[in-house]
Design an enzyme around this catalytic site. Structure first.
Site, PDB file in Angstrom:
ATOM      1  N   HIS A 157       0.778  -1.268  -0.196  1.00  8.52           N
ATOM      2  CA  HIS A 157       0.162   0.044   0.038  1.00  8.52           C
ATOM      3  C   HIS A 157       0.860   1.377  -0.021  1.00  8.52           C
ATOM      4  CE1 HIS A 157      -2.909   3.000   1.811  1.00  8.52           C
ATOM      5  NE2 HIS A 157      -3.534   2.469   1.066  1.00  8.52           N
TER       6      HIS A 157
ATOM      7  N   SER B 185      -8.474 -14.983  -1.002  1.00  4.88           N
ATOM      8  CA  SER B 185      -8.832 -13.823  -1.086  1.00  4.88           C
ATOM      9  C   SER B 185     -10.171 -13.429  -1.583  1.00  4.88           C
ATOM     10  CB  SER B 185      -7.709 -13.233  -2.323  1.00  4.88           C
ATOM     11  OG  SER B 185      -8.141 -11.932  -2.715  1.00  4.88           O
TER      12      SER B 185
END
Length: 383
Positions: free
Chosen positions: A118, A318
């Site tokens: 990120h 996921s």
């Protein structure tokens, strides 16, 4: 309230209601109802200072914050007398806090994070003046372990500050904690700080059978989790770390009758109340059911795309389904996140199978129009 103000608010409410129906590209649970605690928004709640120190200031929600933190400490297997944490303004603040502690513990440390980390990690490196080595990523978004080991080997005389992605932003990839620990041991790196960015998957992985084990029984030092999966009308999250590390940075502040241990001074007192209410009403079992449902629905979306030979990818454990970028009209309508030639849908609680079917049909219809191909046929969706 004037008619103009009332109309502007009504128009905005209608817009938000409409846009919420087609929101698929960003990780927000839009299925929550907090009307029961809405009355508290008429009051100021400020959790300034340390969440475990009762201040002179009385308008706070520390008791709820402490219960929320205890839930996460239990989930991530760290004893009550060894952990510390607080309710943050979101995943970015949690990452900043982890990097801040690491820098204080190892001032000469080098930060390692992958290309898929990120953006808040590189921001933290700049803010805290930490030397930063960016590690290559594999095609699925997971860290490249060979490149990581090569960088570690070249800098083995320096402490290592490592950010591990527990679900990357774009592809939902999970860096392998055990492999990273093996590399550190093999290169005889004794001084290291392991921060886990578990913004989204932090409230999914613990509930999935066979998922990678990430918790404080292994030598991690901090973890940042966003409230995205829980769902909240206000951005927030949780950061957990070891109590012994926080003692290195705390400062007594007479003005607030507490210690300064957080990134922000004043902290939102409503978000701990929101998280507490969510945990109390849904509990461990409720969150586990939601996590499994999201994963199953993500697999359903992935399989429907595969059946139609539409380019796509889904990492294990996921809920982020990556696929070839569709038309701009669909991107706008469904509020998809795009990157290069790809887009993704993050299958949250509000992305049910009926909505997935609708999206698939629209995707294929638009693909047909774009290709202008007579032999491109829509295939029926089967549950």
């Amino acid at each position: 309230m004037s008619n103009r103000v009332a109309k502007e608010l009504a128009d905005f409410l209608l817009q938000i209601e409409q846009r919420s129906q087609f929101h698929a590209g960003y990780p927000y649970n839009l299925s929550c109802d907090y009307s029961v605690i809405a009355k508290f928004f008429n009051f100021l709640l400020n959790n300034a200072g340390d969440p475990y120190i009762e201040p002179d200031f009385g308008l706070h929600s520390r008791m709820f914050e402490q219960e929320v933190l205890s839930f996460f400490a239990h989930l991530y297997k760290i004893p009550e007398n060894q952990f510390w944490g607080y309710v943050t303004a979101g995943g970015t603040e949690g990452n900043l806090y982890g990097m801040f502690l690491a820098r204080e513990i190892y001032p000469s440390g080098i930060l390692y994070s992958s290309q898929d980390s990120h953006y808040s990690i590189s921001k933290a490196a700049k803010l805290f003046c930490i030397k930063h080595n960016v590690v290559n990523s594999q095609i699925n978004g997971e860290i490249n372990y060979e490149h990581f080991e090569d960088l570690i080997n070249k800098n083995s005389n320096y402490p290592a500050i490592i950010n591990l992605n527990i679900g990357t932003t774009v592809k939902g990839a999970i860096d392998n904690l055990d492999k990273v620990l093996e590399i550190l041991e093999r290169n005889q790196v004794k001084d290291y700080y392991l921060h886990c960015d578990a913004a989204l998957s932090g409230l999914i992985l613990p509930f999935l059978d066979g998922a990678p084990q990430v918790h404080f029984q292994k030598p991690i030092d901090s973890i940042a989790i966003s409230a995205k999966f829980i769902g909240s009308p206000l951005p927030c999250g949780v950061v957990l770390t070891k109590k012994k590390w926080v003692e290195k940075v705390e400062t007594a502040i007479e003005y607030i009758g507490s210690t300064d241990t957080t990134i922000l001074g004043s902290r939102n007192g409503h978000t701990p109340l929101i998280l507490w209410y969510a945990l109390q009403t849904r509990g461990y079992d409720g969150l586990a059911r939601e996590a499994k449902t999201c994963i199953h629905n993500a697999q359903y979306l992935f399989q429907q795309l595969k059946i139609r030979e539409y380019p796509c990818m889904l990492n294990n454990f996921s809920n982020t389904v990556v696929f070839q970028k569709p038309s701009q009209k669909l991107i706008k309508k469904w509020q998809l996140a795009i990157f290069e030639n790809w887009a993704h849908i993050i299958v949250m609680q509000n992305i049910e199978r009926e909505k997935i079917d609708t999206f698939i049909n629209e995707l294929l219809l638009h693909q047909r129009l774009v290709n202008n191909s007579e032999d491109f046929q829509l295939q029926p969706l089967v549950h």
